[in-house]
Design an enzyme around this catalytic site. Structure first.
Site, PDB file in Angstrom:
ATOM      1  N   LYS A  83       0.816  -1.222   0.000  1.00 36.30           N
ATOM      2  CA  LYS A  83       0.000   0.000   0.000  1.00 36.30           C
ATOM      3  C   LYS A  83       0.850   1.273   0.000  1.00 36.30           C
ATOM      4  O   LYS A  83       0.358   2.348  -0.307  1.00 36.30           O
ATOM      5  CB  LYS A  83      -0.858   0.057   1.268  1.00 36.30           C
ATOM      6  CG  LYS A  83      -1.970  -0.946   1.404  1.00 36.30           C
ATOM      7  CD  LYS A  83      -2.806  -0.591   2.648  1.00 36.30           C
ATOM      8  CE  LYS A  83      -4.020  -1.491   2.782  1.00 36.30           C
ATOM      9  NZ  LYS A  83      -3.716  -2.821   3.302  1.00 36.30           N
ATOM     10  N   HIS A 229      -5.235  -8.858  11.908  1.00 39.49           N
ATOM     11  CA  HIS A 229      -5.587  -7.487  12.266  1.00 39.49           C
ATOM     12  C   HIS A 229      -6.874  -7.605  13.093  1.00 39.49           C
ATOM     13  O   HIS A 229      -7.862  -8.156  12.597  1.00 39.49           O
ATOM     14  CB  HIS A 229      -5.899  -6.651  11.031  1.00 39.49           C
ATOM     15  CG  HIS A 229      -4.706  -6.130  10.303  1.00 39.49           C
ATOM     16  ND1 HIS A 229      -3.839  -6.936   9.627  1.00 39.49           N
ATOM     17  CD2 HIS A 229      -4.247  -4.852  10.165  1.00 39.49           C
ATOM     18  CE1 HIS A 229      -2.891  -6.175   9.078  1.00 39.49           C
ATOM     19  NE2 HIS A 229      -3.107  -4.915   9.390  1.00 39.49           N
ATOM     20  N   GLU A 232      -9.398  -2.868  15.378  1.00 39.83           N
ATOM     21  CA  GLU A 232      -8.802  -1.553  15.126  1.00 39.83           C
ATOM     22  C   GLU A 232      -9.917  -0.522  15.158  1.00 39.83           C
ATOM     23  O   GLU A 232     -10.294   0.059  14.137  1.00 39.83           O
ATOM     24  CB  GLU A 232      -8.067  -1.559  13.778  1.00 39.83           C
ATOM     25  CG  GLU A 232      -7.193  -0.333  13.567  1.00 39.83           C
ATOM     26  CD  GLU A 232      -6.403  -0.389  12.261  1.00 39.83           C
ATOM     27  OE1 GLU A 232      -6.479  -1.414  11.553  1.00 39.83           O
ATOM     28  OE2 GLU A 232      -5.701   0.590  11.962  1.00 39.83           O
ATOM     29  N   ASP A 330       3.567  -0.367  10.570  1.00 36.50           N
ATOM     30  CA  ASP A 330       2.258  -0.380   9.916  1.00 36.50           C
ATOM     31  C   ASP A 330       2.338   0.385   8.587  1.00 36.50           C
ATOM     32  O   ASP A 330       3.262   0.188   7.830  1.00 36.50           O
ATOM     33  CB  ASP A 330       1.165   0.161  10.847  1.00 36.50           C
ATOM     34  CG  ASP A 330      -0.199  -0.452  10.563  1.00 36.50           C
ATOM     35  OD1 ASP A 330      -0.282  -1.391   9.750  1.00 36.50           O
ATOM     36  OD2 ASP A 330      -1.187   0.000  11.172  1.00 36.50           O
TER      37      ASP A 330
HETATM   38 ZN   LIG Z   1      -1.752  -3.231   9.489  1.00 41.84          ZN
END
Ligand SMILES: [Zn+2]
Length: 435
Positions: A83, A229, A232, A330
């Site tokens: 990303k 994950h 969050e 991250d």
């Molecule tokens: Zn992550």
């Protein structure tokens, strides 16, 4: 204070290095209140041949580090280099988690061909390497058909960077996609073929337990580690960390499990928290906190008010129970986090401030080295020890306050005993991908 000059050939002795107790398990020395001791590091054939407490007199041939801090090369166990660096062409419209998810999904569908992913990954790895990182685990968005594009790119990058950065990958998709059994089985086999890690993002869907059972089933069948994950969010009803621990216990899972984020835990009542942490410890889960991304996305408000919490999970309570805890980069310059450069010193500096890794510092430095190395099953990484590789970072700082107050842009990175050329790529190299 000029930078130490490491010889380009032959053995040498680094004298007066300031080493931390938590990252030098074999050093017999008297450590100060900050956990430091002065020591000499002998290097030969790319390895540390000995580490010994500093004693007078200084050998004439030694390289005198004058008390500079030396840390092992960093281990970054949770990143998203597929990303990374799309911010210029795809920003987060409002700084929210949903804004990040939607913006990234649009960019992925429109732009993530193999060339685009490879060039941005390469840029990220060059940054991380120059900052002193030797191992990275990246998540790879694996929503169909992206898995057919990004996994081959990852395999090429891993080969290309072998010997400089040990690269691992975990697949990433929303847990509801696991309802498609045929697709999940295909993905799990693809991950296994690439010697990857099976990962997903958990949400509190009604069939979460059943979907977790599928994940664990594939991991057991294929001998894969797991990487989640989880939670969050500030929603106290998000309890997937507990669900993952229960699934691990239910399946008597023997592999490694890493769980990232776990933000909602910090918002839940103490009794619930303690129950969850008991299960997490019993299930031998490890937890990685992503302090910079959490600070950016969590408690983001759109009513003109100021955020009131830091977004991070309960690392102190976890560590007190023996749960392995790490911190990691991250996202970098994408809709989930507008900043970042895969610099683990920055992560540790921010973690110190956000998570109070100080007073005392104790063994918190392990969160960027020894602990993630263990989570990633990396032998001989994350500590400085005789017989291990001479992979280390020499800073200017001689104390925590000196180390963590400046960017340390002039740090010296030594890999296999030799100083690397630290070239942090220019952003303009990405310009052609941003139009
Ligand atoms: Zn992550």
């Amino acid at each position: 204070m000029t930078a130490p000059v490491i010889p380009t050939a032959g053995p040498y002795l680094l004298a007066n290095a300031r080493l931390h107790r938590s990252l030098t398990p074999d050093l017999k020395a008297t450590f100060d209140a900050d956990g430091f001791a002065l020591a000499d590091i002998a290097v030969a054939d790319g390895k540390i041949s000995a580490i010994a407490a500093r004693e007078q007199p200084l050998p004439t041939h030694a390289i005198d580090l004058t008390g500079r801090i030396v840390l092992p090369a960093f281990i970054d166990c949770h990143t998203h280099i597929d990303k990374g660096h799309i911010w210029t062409r795809k920003r987060n419209p409002d700084g929210s988690f949903m804004g990040a998810l939607n913006a990234t999904g649009e960019d992925r569908a429109a732009r993530w061909n193999a060339t685009d992913v490879a060039q941005r990954m390469e840029f990220s790895l060059r940054c991380a390497y120059a900052h002193g990182t030797k191992a990275i685990r990246t998540h790879l968005d694996s929503v169909a058909p992206q898995e057919t594009i990004s996994w081959p790119v990852f395999e090429q990058m891993r080969e290309r960077w072998r010997g400089r950065i040990e690269l691992q990958a975990a697949c990433l998709f929303g847990i509801e996609s696991a309802r498609d059994f045929v697709w999940l089985e295909m993905l799990a086999k693809r991950v296994a073929a690439a010697k990857g890690v099976l990962g997903t993002v958990t949400y509190m869907v009604p069939d979460l337990d059943e979907l977790l059972d599928r994940m664990f089933g594939h991991a057991i069948a294929l001998g894969l580690d797991l990487d989640f994950h989880a939670d969050e969010t500030d929603d106290v009803a998000a309890i997937s960390l507990k669900k993952i621990a229960e699934a691990a216990l239910r399946h008597k899972f023997q592999g490694r499990i890493l769980v990232g984020h776990c933000c909602s835990l910090a918002r839940q009542p103490d009794r619930d928290v303690l129950d969850t942490l008991d299960k997490v410890a019993r299930a031998r889960l490890a937890v990685v906190s992503l302090p910079m991304c959490n600070l950016y996305l969590q408690d983001r408000r759109h009513d003109g008010t100021t955020p009131r919490w830091r977004g991070v999970t309960l690392l102190h309570e976890m560590k007190a129970r023996g749960i392995p805890v790490a911190v990691a980069s991250d996202n970098t310059r994408d809709p989930f986090y507008a900043y970042g450069d895969l610099d683990m010193l920055e992560v540790y500096r921010m973690a110190t401030r956000i998570l109070h890794f100080d007073h005392p510092v104790a063994d918190w430095p392990q969160t960027i080295a020894a602990t993630p190395a263990d989570i990633m099953r990396l032998q001989g990484a994350g500590t400085l020890a005789a017989g291990g590789p001479a992979d280390l970072v020499i800073f200017r700082g001689r104390s925590w306050t000196e180390l963590l107050s400046r960017p340390e842009s002039e740090r010296v990175v030594v890999r296999d005993g030799r100083t690397i050329e630290r070239v942090i790529p220019d952003y303009s190299e990405l310009d052609a991908l941003m139009v």
